[in-house]
Design a protein around this motif. Structure first.
Motif, mmCIF file in Angstrom:
data_model
loop_
_atom_site.group_PDB
_atom_site.id
_atom_site.type_symbol
_atom_site.label_atom_id
_atom_site.label_comp_id
_atom_site.label_asym_id
_atom_site.label_seq_id
_atom_site.Cartn_x
_atom_site.Cartn_y
_atom_site.Cartn_z
ATOM 1 N N ARG A 163 0.808 -1.199 0.000
ATOM 2 C CA ARG A 163 0.000 0.000 0.000
ATOM 3 C C ARG A 163 0.845 1.255 0.000
ATOM 4 N NH1 ARG A 163 -4.892 -2.362 3.610
ATOM 5 N NH2 ARG A 163 -4.787 -4.334 2.616
ATOM 6 N N PHE A 218 -8.019 -1.732 5.344
ATOM 7 C CA PHE A 218 -8.973 -1.321 4.325
ATOM 8 C C PHE A 218 -10.345 -1.879 4.647
ATOM 9 C CE2 PHE A 218 -5.872 0.264 1.439
ATOM 10 C CZ PHE A 218 -6.576 0.943 0.464
ATOM 11 N N PRO A 232 -2.199 -5.953 2.106
ATOM 12 C CA PRO A 232 -1.328 -5.528 3.214
ATOM 13 C C PRO A 232 0.039 -6.203 3.124
ATOM 14 C CG PRO A 232 -3.042 -7.048 3.981
ATOM 15 C CD PRO A 232 -3.333 -6.782 2.541
ATOM 16 N N THR A 289 -2.308 -8.720 10.116
ATOM 17 C CA THR A 289 -2.487 -9.084 11.520
ATOM 18 C C THR A 289 -2.290 -10.585 11.729
ATOM 19 O OG1 THR A 289 -4.851 -9.339 11.155
ATOM 20 C CG2 THR A 289 -4.112 -7.195 11.990
ATOM 21 N N SER A 348 -6.043 -15.324 5.335
ATOM 22 C CA SER A 348 -6.911 -14.251 5.833
ATOM 23 C C SER A 348 -7.836 -13.690 4.763
ATOM 24 C CB SER A 348 -6.073 -13.134 6.464
ATOM 25 O OG SER A 348 -5.214 -12.571 5.513
ATOM 26 N N ARG A 349 -7.634 -14.073 3.486
ATOM 27 C CA ARG A 349 -8.476 -13.499 2.438
ATOM 28 C C ARG A 349 -9.198 -14.533 1.596
ATOM 29 N NH1 ARG A 349 -6.287 -8.216 2.722
ATOM 30 N NH2 ARG A 349 -7.557 -7.415 1.050
ATOM 31 N N ASP A 356 -12.497 -9.230 -1.088
ATOM 32 C CA ASP A 356 -11.627 -9.531 0.057
ATOM 33 C C ASP A 356 -11.300 -8.267 0.859
ATOM 34 O OD1 ASP A 356 -9.800 -8.224 -1.511
ATOM 35 O OD2 ASP A 356 -8.311 -9.816 -1.538
ATOM 36 N N LEU A 363 -13.773 -6.601 2.258
ATOM 37 C CA LEU A 363 -14.854 -6.490 3.249
ATOM 38 C C LEU A 363 -14.385 -7.028 4.589
ATOM 39 C CD1 LEU A 363 -17.484 -7.668 0.756
ATOM 40 C CD2 LEU A 363 -18.017 -5.780 2.282
ATOM 41 N N ASN A 364 -14.603 -6.266 5.622
ATOM 42 C CA ASN A 364 -14.245 -6.714 6.961
ATOM 43 C C ASN A 364 -15.374 -7.545 7.565
ATOM 44 O OD1 ASN A 364 -11.596 -5.716 7.166
ATOM 45 N ND2 ASN A 364 -12.377 -3.649 7.527
ATOM 46 N N HIS A 365 -15.063 -8.141 8.697
ATOM 47 C CA HIS A 365 -16.003 -9.066 9.331
ATOM 48 C C HIS A 365 -16.903 -8.379 10.358
ATOM 49 C CE1 HIS A 365 -17.353 -12.408 11.911
ATOM 50 N NE2 HIS A 365 -17.045 -11.584 12.897
ATOM 51 N N TYR A 409 -17.363 -13.741 8.517
ATOM 52 C CA TYR A 409 -16.311 -14.649 8.038
ATOM 53 C C TYR A 409 -16.520 -16.073 8.527
ATOM 54 C CZ TYR A 409 -13.158 -10.668 6.970
ATOM 55 O OH TYR A 409 -12.559 -9.543 6.481
ATOM 56 N N TYR A 458 -7.372 -15.189 11.004
ATOM 57 C CA TYR A 458 -7.415 -13.800 10.527
ATOM 58 C C TYR A 458 -6.617 -12.820 11.381
ATOM 59 C CZ TYR A 458 -11.434 -15.594 7.963
ATOM 60 O OH TYR A 458 -12.258 -16.323 7.150
ATOM 61 N N PHE A 494 -7.587 -11.444 14.334
ATOM 62 C CA PHE A 494 -8.338 -10.481 15.131
ATOM 63 C C PHE A 494 -9.346 -11.221 16.000
ATOM 64 C CE2 PHE A 494 -11.218 -10.873 11.519
ATOM 65 C CZ PHE A 494 -12.470 -10.853 12.123
HETATM 66 C C1 LIG Z 1 -10.318 -10.217 4.125
HETATM 67 S S1 LIG Z 1 -9.270 -9.059 4.854
HETATM 68 C C2 LIG Z 1 -10.279 -7.609 4.922
HETATM 69 C C3 LIG Z 1 -9.595 -6.395 4.360
HETATM 70 C C4 LIG Z 1 -8.478 -5.902 5.217
HETATM 71 N N1 LIG Z 1 -9.005 -5.093 6.314
HETATM 72 C C5 LIG Z 1 -7.457 -5.088 4.453
HETATM 73 O O1 LIG Z 1 -6.928 -4.126 4.985
HETATM 74 O O2 LIG Z 1 -7.153 -5.451 3.319
HETATM 75 C C6 LIG Z 1 -9.226 -9.700 6.495
HETATM 76 C C7 LIG Z 1 -8.358 -8.906 7.458
HETATM 77 O O3 LIG Z 1 -9.010 -7.698 7.819
HETATM 78 C C8 LIG Z 1 -8.914 -7.432 9.211
HETATM 79 N N2 LIG Z 1 -10.270 -7.495 9.789
HETATM 80 C C9 LIG Z 1 -11.395 -7.883 9.163
HETATM 81 N N3 LIG Z 1 -12.467 -7.767 9.969
HETATM 82 C C10 LIG Z 1 -12.019 -7.308 11.146
HETATM 83 C C11 LIG Z 1 -12.649 -6.993 12.395
HETATM 84 N N4 LIG Z 1 -13.962 -7.132 12.580
HETATM 85 N N5 LIG Z 1 -11.865 -6.545 13.402
HETATM 86 C C12 LIG Z 1 -10.529 -6.403 13.237
HETATM 87 N N6 LIG Z 1 -9.874 -6.680 12.081
HETATM 88 C C13 LIG Z 1 -10.606 -7.128 11.042
HETATM 89 C C14 LIG Z 1 -7.992 -8.506 9.762
HETATM 90 O O4 LIG Z 1 -6.683 -8.000 9.719
HETATM 91 C C15 LIG Z 1 -8.154 -9.632 8.768
HETATM 92 O O5 LIG Z 1 -7.028 -10.477 8.691
#
Ligand SMILES: C[S@@+](CC[C@H](N)C(=O)[O-])C[C@H]1O[C@@H](n2cnc3c(N)ncnc32)[C@H](O)[C@@H]1O
Length: 478
Positions: free
Chosen positions: A39, A96, A183, A189, A253-254, A277, A279-281, A318, A331, A333
């Motif tokens: 990034r 993201f 990332p 993470t 994680s994705r 990918d 979208l967060n959880h 997720y 993941y 978190f």
């Molecule tokens: C599929 S990616 C989502 C996009 C990611 N946030 C990014 O920056 O590209 C999954 C990662 O997002 C973060 N993440 C997703 N949902 C989260 C949540 N509810 N709380 C904290 N971290 C989260 C974690 O680092 C996880 O490994």
């Protein structure tokens, strides 16, 4: 991972005009750093012969302080026919994320917000014979032999990591561009990238040892397949184990597991799906994924009846039914309000299940417990996923015909609370100390931060169970 974007480029509703076809060949700049350096470094795309975003809808930055993604991020999707409606990609506290760029009114049917065609994904069948869509691995390439040596039952992440590294190495492959928005090792993470010190901070020896095993497994796979005798076309995919372990952490994680139908073939696939990918959880997600087999694409849909306000985050669930340690493993978190958290009580004390549920207006069967907010008063903001988890995990008794005896019930409550307090006392730090530590750390490693949050979330959960039991015993008399 600060991305700065000039103000005038902020916030578009993008890709919605299918006439904007632009096929200029993209060029990209990669870092010399072996970690595909993401990034911080932006893909540069040749200037199109005409503006890519004709009449973009310009808006003020929403007051939430988040910055939208680099415009290049949108361009690569646009060029390759990805579509998104009413959403934008921005950096938030969880890396993201995808956010609503306008109010989405509730509808009786689910609403489409993104479509990602199969051509952009990296997918591999879960079982033999391997099938890749799109089929980017040529016959006889040694990466196929490496993939073929994996165990179909357990090694989906290693396979996907190989495929990802291979895609990065292919001229003109979409992932060479998209990789710049993943990332990097410092931003992930995933505990695969955690140091020994980070693992100690989990205050969970079982999870720490599982992660050590997983790190070892990925490293040994690299050592076995990236030994000094391998051909250059394999060697250059991952010059060092760190690069490979990073790719595994991205895969873990994705990855989205889906049953997809392509033509007459229905198969379980592991898929890396760009944009989806991001979208967060959430345990109460507003979106879900849908495979549209006719057009071979993944659709991101907003739930039927869901209202999403402008600026609100779009989320998916997720993992259903998993505790924080599983979320951490895969993941990196955890959540203090995970409704699937569990406490292993060892005493004989039990409380009356139906009474506990009715005090907190929890309805449904255990698998689908939900808080019935319609019959709750305002003070019920106390009720969250942790209280639902408490309803599942507290030892209970249930006999419709036998009323509870308040004094016996109170005694059980006290015993359960005492056991919770003992568990809290066994941790080397208190939740206050954990919080203080988090507040005092300037730009901590993501894995260290995740580890401290994990142990804090565990304590907050136990604390919440104690409080829920307080409220319960106050109310059972009435
Ligand atoms: C599929 S990616 C989502 C996009 C990611 N946030 C990014 O920056 O590209 C999954 C990662 O997002 C973060 N993440 C997703 N949902 C989260 C949540 N509810 N709380 C904290 N971290 C989260 C974690 O680092 C996880 O490994």
């Amino acid at each position: 991972m600060a991305i700065s974007v000039p103000l005038h480029q902020l916030t578009y509703s993008f890709f919605s005009n299918p006439q904007w076809k632009w096929c200029a060949k993209p060029s990209y700049s990669f870092s010399n750093n072996s970690q595909n350096n993401i990034r911080a470094i932006k893909a540069s795309v040749e200037t199109p012969p005409f503006p890519l975003f004709q009449n973009p809808k310009l808006e003020e930055t929403p007051a939430d302080g988040l910055e939208p993604a680099d415009p290049d991020f949108y361009k690569i999707g646009y060029v390759r026919s990805m579509r998104a409606y009413g959403v934008e990609f921005k950096e938030g506290p969880d890396g993201f994320g995808v956010f609503a760029s306008k109010d989405i009114e509730p509808r009786r049917r689910a609403r489409l917000v993104m479509q990602i065609p199969l051509e952009l994904m990296l997918t591999i069948r879960q079982k033999l014979p391997w099938m890749f869509f799109p089929d980017i691995v040529p016959l006889g390439h040694p990466i196929f032999d490496i993939i073929n040596s994996t165990d179909p039952e357990t090694d989906w992440d290693l396979r996907l990591a190989c495929l990802l590294l291979y895609a990065f190495d292919q001229d003109d492959n979409f992932w060479q561009l998209y990789g710049d928005f993943l990332p990097n090792a410092d931003e992930c993470t995933s505990l695969l990238l955690a140091t020994e010190e980070d693992l100690m901070e989990l205050q969970d020896p079982n999870l720490a040892s599982t992660m050590r095993e997983q790190q070892k497994r990925a490293r040994e796979f690299w050592e076995k397949n990236w030994h000094s005798g391998v051909p250059l076309k394999i060697k250059r995919l991952a010059h060092d184990p760190e690069r490979f372990i990073w790719a595994v952490s991205i895969a873990q994680s994705r990855c989205i597991n889906m049953q997809v139908r392509i033509g007459a073939l229905v198969q379980d696939a592991n898929m890396l799906i760009p944009y989806a990918d991001m979208l967060n959880h959430s345990f109460q997600p507003n979106c879900f994924f849908h495979w549209r087999f006719k057009d071979r694409m993944l659709e991101v849909m907003v739930n039927a009846g869901q209202h999403v306000r402008r600026g609100e985050e779009m989320t998916v669930n997720y993992m259903h039914g998993q505790m924080n340690d599983m979320l951490m493993q895969r993941y990196g978190f955890s959540s203090p309000v995970n409704p699937w958290n569990v406490i292993q009580f060892s005493g004989d004390a039990r409380i009356h299940l139906d009474s506990f549920l009715s005090v907190f207006n929890i309805s449904g069967l255990p698998e689908e417990y939900y808080h019935n907010s319609k019959i709750s008063s305002d003070e019920e903001s106390f009720i969250d996923g942790a209280v639902i988890a408490a309803a599942r995990t507290l030892p209970t008794w249930s006999d419709g015909d036998v009323p509870l005896v308040p004094s016996i019930e109170r005694k059980a409550v006290k015993e359960l609370q005492e056991e919770c307090r003992q568990m809290l006392a066994e941790f080397p730090t208190t939740s206050k100390q954990d919080q203080k530590m988090l507040d005092s750390m300037k730009e901590p490693r993501r894995t260290l931060e995740a580890a401290i949050k994990y142990r804090l979330h565990r304590k907050l959960f136990i604390d919440k169970v104690i409080k829920a039991l307080d409220i319960y015993q106050d109310r059972i008399l009435f």
